[in-house]
Design a protein around this motif. Structure first.
Motif, PDB file in Angstrom:
ATOM      1  N   ALA A 203       0.445  -1.619  -0.037  1.00 32.14           N
ATOM      2  CA  ALA A 203       0.093  -0.283  -0.227  1.00 32.14           C
ATOM      3  C   ALA A 203       0.824   1.758  -0.037  1.00 32.14           C
TER       4      ALA A 203
ATOM      5  N   SER B  96      -4.589  -0.087  -7.265  1.00 33.00           N
ATOM      6  CA  SER B  96      -5.263  -0.969  -7.136  1.00 33.00           C
ATOM      7  C   SER B  96      -5.372  -1.994  -6.997  1.00 33.00           C
TER       8      SER B  96
ATOM      9  N   VAL C   7      -2.455  -3.667  -4.989  1.00 28.79           N
ATOM     10  CA  VAL C   7      -2.579  -4.424  -4.075  1.00 28.79           C
ATOM     11  C   VAL C   7      -4.110  -5.545  -4.343  1.00 28.79           C
TER      12      VAL C   7
ATOM     13  N   ILE D 196      -8.251  -2.649   4.189  1.00 24.78           N
ATOM     14  CA  ILE D 196      -7.360  -3.211   2.605  1.00 24.78           C
ATOM     15  C   ILE D 196      -7.707  -1.598   2.371  1.00 24.78           C
ATOM     16  N   GLY D 197      -8.840  -0.953   2.198  1.00 19.61           N
ATOM     17  CA  GLY D 197      -9.267  -0.279   1.664  1.00 19.61           C
ATOM     18  C   GLY D 197      -9.185   1.437   2.243  1.00 19.61           C
TER      19      GLY D 197
ATOM     20  N   THR E 104      -5.376   1.541   1.316  1.00 22.34           N
ATOM     21  CA  THR E 104      -4.589   1.688  -0.422  1.00 22.34           C
ATOM     22  C   THR E 104      -4.634   3.417  -0.415  1.00 22.34           C
TER      23      THR E 104
ATOM     24  N   GLY F 180      -7.823  -6.833  -0.422  1.00 24.85           N
ATOM     25  CA  GLY F 180      -7.777  -6.572  -1.334  1.00 24.85           C
ATOM     26  C   GLY F 180      -8.472  -6.674  -2.703  1.00 24.85           C
TER      27      GLY F 180
ATOM     28  N   SER G 243     -10.754  -3.263  -2.960  1.00 22.49           N
ATOM     29  CA  SER G 243      -9.829  -2.235  -3.488  1.00 22.49           C
ATOM     30  C   SER G 243     -10.130  -1.632  -4.996  1.00 22.49           C
TER      31      SER G 243
ATOM     32  N   ILE H 204     -13.226   0.081  -5.182  1.00 19.93           N
ATOM     33  CA  ILE H 204     -13.501   0.910  -4.901  1.00 19.93           C
ATOM     34  C   ILE H 204     -12.780   1.894  -5.698  1.00 19.93           C
ATOM     35  N   GLY H 205     -11.201   1.439  -6.369  1.00 15.21           N
ATOM     36  CA  GLY H 205     -10.252   2.512  -6.778  1.00 15.21           C
ATOM     37  C   GLY H 205     -12.210   2.727  -8.585  1.00 15.21           C
TER      38      GLY H 205
END
Length: 418
Positions: A25, A43, A46, A218-219, A222, A338, A341, A344-345
């Motif tokens: 990260a 991301s 990750v 993890i979110g 990152t 992960g 992620s 989210i990205g």
């Protein structure tokens, strides 16, 4: 082997491994800066570290339930460092993903066996297991500082320097393995199944709660650097500071969790921690300016108080499969964060980071709801040994209905007489 010495070595070795989980990260902003990656592409790095790790850790857990493999500790430590050391070489995105995935496999191989060894060395102490977990959290915390120092000195071309902690950790792991061989003989070579019935339903609920924790952690790991820069108007240093707070708060939370569990039961402590985390994550998402650092610290403590307690709860819910339980609670469920992620990205690329991070508030709430249905497992205590007879005393008569003496406990002359 003195318990404190064994736990200390295992804790430092744990730090030398988990520094590479934190480094992934921490490296993301530098990959973005040097290679112009999007949020989704960044991301993906990750994801690469998590994908193989999420599958491999339960498999290693199953293997360590059948055979103890202490030799995995130094080997996996070195592999975890090697992947990160090679990740900055070359400009190929695909090759970067491969190297980061290699590091993830090393981390995956390390955790189930190290948790088994730590459980033996701690002799059931929640505080000792907390110190073992603390090592990993300190590794996470040191990672942003280590990465920032190396990147400032020369950028991604200096990533081979990251192999140094792996070499140190491998040496420490070898020392622990040798101590186990000297003091416990077969303890380092044979996996011993614990007594007790498995509570699979409770373990599944626990695993789902750890998944929720993983998604939040993890979110934030990152994207907290980027988000803090936006909320405070600061530069890379402001983002790195937030990542350090996220990891350092975990060091306090892990030790605090072990101590609180000695006063109250583990399930009660974890429930309270997740309830606090709901408000803390909301503060990160919506609080303006530098106050975000306070909420990052509270979130870190709330996520890490349950960390070592969930590992021991998993082992007690599945006492006949300690390696599998460790592989899932430390591996599969942690790595699943992960996998989320990139989602989210992608949302952040399409909308904003605040919008993408807002759903994380619900995750600790779901974990709290799951823990409301979990019992505190009853761990059977070993029976106290009978006092040795005094010299010259006649042997106690065998009462009717008493269990027969096992053959293995009889002297050769008494076996011959039988």
């Amino acid at each position: 082997m003195p318990r404190n010495k064994a736990i200390l070595l295992l804790s430092v070795g744990h730090a030398c491994v988990d520094v590479y989980q934190g480094a992934v990260a921490a490296l993301v902003p530098f990959f973005v800066a040097e290679r112009d990656y999007t949020y989704a592409a960044a991301s993906g790095i990750v994801l690469a570290a998590s994908l193989l790790s999420s599958v491999a850790q339960p498999l290693f857990g199953v293997l360590t339930d059948r055979w103890a493999m202490p030799w995995l500790l130094p080997l996996s430590t070195f592999l975890g460092g090697l992947g990160i050391a090679l990740s900055g070489l070359g400009g190929s995105y695909a090759l970067t993903l491969v190297f980061v995935a290699v590091s993830g496999v090393g981390v995956a191989a390390y955790h189930p066996e190290s948790a088994r060894v730590a459980r033996v060395a701690s002799k059931g102490s929640h505080t000792a297991m907390g110190w073992f977990s603390l090592g990993g959290n300190l590794g996470f915390a040191v990672a942003p500082l280590m990465v920032a120092g190396v990147m400032t000195a020369g950028g991604l071309r200096l990533t081979p320097l990251f192999v140094v902690p792996a070499l140190a950790g491998s040496v420490l792991c070898l020392l622990v393995v040798r101590m186990l061989d000297r003091t416990s003989g077969t303890g380092a070579r044979k996996a011993v199944a614990a007594e007790g019935a498995d509570d699979r339903a409770s373990f599944v609920k626990l695993a789902l709660a750890v998944v929720c924790r993983s998604i939040v952690f993890i979110g934030l790991s990152t994207f907290i650097s980027f988000y803090t820069q936006q909320r405070t108007g600061g530069g890379t240093a402001a983002g790195t500071a937030a990542l350090c707070v996220l990891y350092l708060g975990g060091a306090v939370g892990t030790v605090l969790g072990g101590n609180l569990a000695n006063r109250w039961d583990r399930v009660t402590v974890v429930r309270g921690a997740y309830l606090m985390t709901v408000a803390a994550v909301a503060g990160i998402v919506y609080a303006p300016g530098p106050v975000i650092y306070l909420f990052v610290a509270l979130t870190s403590a709330g996520l890490y108080i349950p960390f070592s307690l969930q590992v021991t709860l998993g082992q007690d819910y599945l006492p006949s499969r300690v390696g599998t339980a460790s592989g899932i609670t430390l591996g599969l469920t942690v790595s699943i964060g992960g996998l989320v992620s990139p989602v989210i990205g992608s949302v952040a690329d399409a909308t904003s980071l605040q919008t993408a991070l807002a759903p994380l508030i619900a995750m600790p709430a779901l974990a709290w709801l799951l823990f409301r249905t979990l019992p505190e497992p009853v761990v059977p205590k070993p029976a106290a040994p009978a006092p040795a007879p005094s010299a010259g005393a006649a042997p106690a008569p065998v009462q009717q209905g008493a269990a027969a003496t096992p053959e293995a406990e009889l002297s050769p002359s008494r076996r011959d007489a039988r």
